[in-house]
Design a protein around this motif. Sequence first.
Motif, PDB file in Angstrom:
ATOM      1  N   LEU A 139       0.829  -1.208   0.000  1.00 19.47           N
ATOM      2  CA  LEU A 139       0.000   0.000   0.000  1.00 19.47           C
ATOM      3  C   LEU A 139       0.861   1.254   0.000  1.00 19.47           C
ATOM      4  O   LEU A 139       0.597   2.198  -0.760  1.00 19.47           O
ATOM      5  N   ASP A 140       1.892   1.271   0.821  1.00 19.29           N
ATOM      6  CA  ASP A 140       2.789   2.431   0.870  1.00 19.29           C
ATOM      7  C   ASP A 140       3.436   2.679  -0.486  1.00 19.29           C
ATOM      8  O   ASP A 140       3.570   3.836  -0.916  1.00 19.29           O
ATOM      9  N   ARG A 141       3.845   1.605  -1.172  1.00 20.79           N
ATOM     10  CA  ARG A 141       4.446   1.757  -2.504  1.00 20.79           C
ATOM     11  C   ARG A 141       3.425   2.316  -3.494  1.00 20.79           C
ATOM     12  O   ARG A 141       3.747   3.182  -4.315  1.00 20.79           O
ATOM     13  N   PHE A 142       2.185   1.829  -3.417  1.00 20.96           N
ATOM     14  CA  PHE A 142       1.145   2.344  -4.310  1.00 20.96           C
ATOM     15  C   PHE A 142       0.879   3.824  -4.037  1.00 20.96           C
ATOM     16  O   PHE A 142       0.834   4.634  -4.960  1.00 20.96           O
ATOM     17  N   TYR A 143       0.695   4.175  -2.767  1.00 21.63           N
ATOM     18  CA  TYR A 143       0.413   5.573  -2.436  1.00 21.63           C
ATOM     19  C   TYR A 143       1.568   6.485  -2.860  1.00 21.63           C
ATOM     20  O   TYR A 143       1.343   7.598  -3.328  1.00 21.63           O
ATOM     21  N   ALA A 144       2.790   6.021  -2.716  1.00 22.07           N
ATOM     22  CA  ALA A 144       3.948   6.802  -3.154  1.00 22.07           C
ATOM     23  C   ALA A 144       3.944   6.964  -4.678  1.00 22.07           C
ATOM     24  O   ALA A 144       4.269   8.047  -5.189  1.00 22.07           O
ATOM     25  N   ALA A 145       3.567   5.916  -5.396  1.00 18.39           N
ATOM     26  CA  ALA A 145       3.509   5.988  -6.857  1.00 18.39           C
ATOM     27  C   ALA A 145       2.433   6.969  -7.312  1.00 18.39           C
ATOM     28  O   ALA A 145       2.639   7.733  -8.267  1.00 18.39           O
ATOM     29  N   VAL A 146       1.290   6.975  -6.640  1.00 19.43           N
ATOM     30  CA  VAL A 146       0.222   7.925  -6.981  1.00 19.43           C
ATOM     31  C   VAL A 146       0.711   9.347  -6.733  1.00 19.43           C
ATOM     32  O   VAL A 146       0.548  10.229  -7.591  1.00 19.43           O
ATOM     33  N   ALA A 147       1.316   9.581  -5.583  1.00 21.58           N
ATOM     34  CA  ALA A 147       1.812  10.920  -5.255  1.00 21.58           C
ATOM     35  C   ALA A 147       2.918  11.360  -6.220  1.00 21.58           C
ATOM     36  O   ALA A 147       3.031  12.548  -6.524  1.00 21.58           O
ATOM     37  N   ALA A 148       3.706  10.406  -6.709  1.00 23.15           N
ATOM     38  CA  ALA A 148       4.753  10.752  -7.673  1.00 23.15           C
ATOM     39  C   ALA A 148       4.145  11.109  -9.030  1.00 23.15           C
ATOM     40  O   ALA A 148       4.639  12.003  -9.724  1.00 23.15           O
ATOM     41  N   ALA A 149       3.052  10.419  -9.398  1.00 22.45           N
ATOM     42  CA  ALA A 149       2.397  10.690 -10.677  1.00 22.45           C
ATOM     43  C   ALA A 149       1.679  12.033 -10.658  1.00 22.45           C
ATOM     44  O   ALA A 149       1.704  12.781 -11.638  1.00 22.45           O
ATOM     45  N   THR A 150       1.034  12.332  -9.541  1.00 18.33           N
ATOM     46  CA  THR A 150       0.307  13.586  -9.365  1.00 18.33           C
ATOM     47  C   THR A 150       0.474  14.018  -7.919  1.00 18.33           C
ATOM     48  O   THR A 150      -0.074  13.372  -7.026  1.00 18.33           O
TER      49      THR A 150
END
Length: 102
Positions: free
Chosen positions: A26-37
């Motif tokens: 989950l942390d990796r996903f949330y970080a990826a979302v924040a990196a995208a936008t």
Amino acid sequence: MNAAAFASKHDIAATAADVSRIRSALDRFYAAVAAATPVADSYIQIHAGEAIRASFLQHNPLSGEGHGVALTLAEMPAAWPPKYCASVAYHLAPLLDEVLNS
């Protein structure tokens, strides 16, 4: 929240190691979302949707998309503004199609 409470909240059978793995995913996903936008008090643009869904599929913490999306939405960071959370939910919604139409 301890591992047993987390597992109970999400209706999964999980050991402490499983919960740790799920939280890391989950942390990796949330970080990826924040990196995208970057996180902001605004909606995420439509063009970012494919990247968000691809990140989810890469980091899905569970084997099923529907349950994984539900868990991901339930555990979204509390610091994320409501518009941003709503946008993530909107972009993940197509992954629930098979759940709703099965």
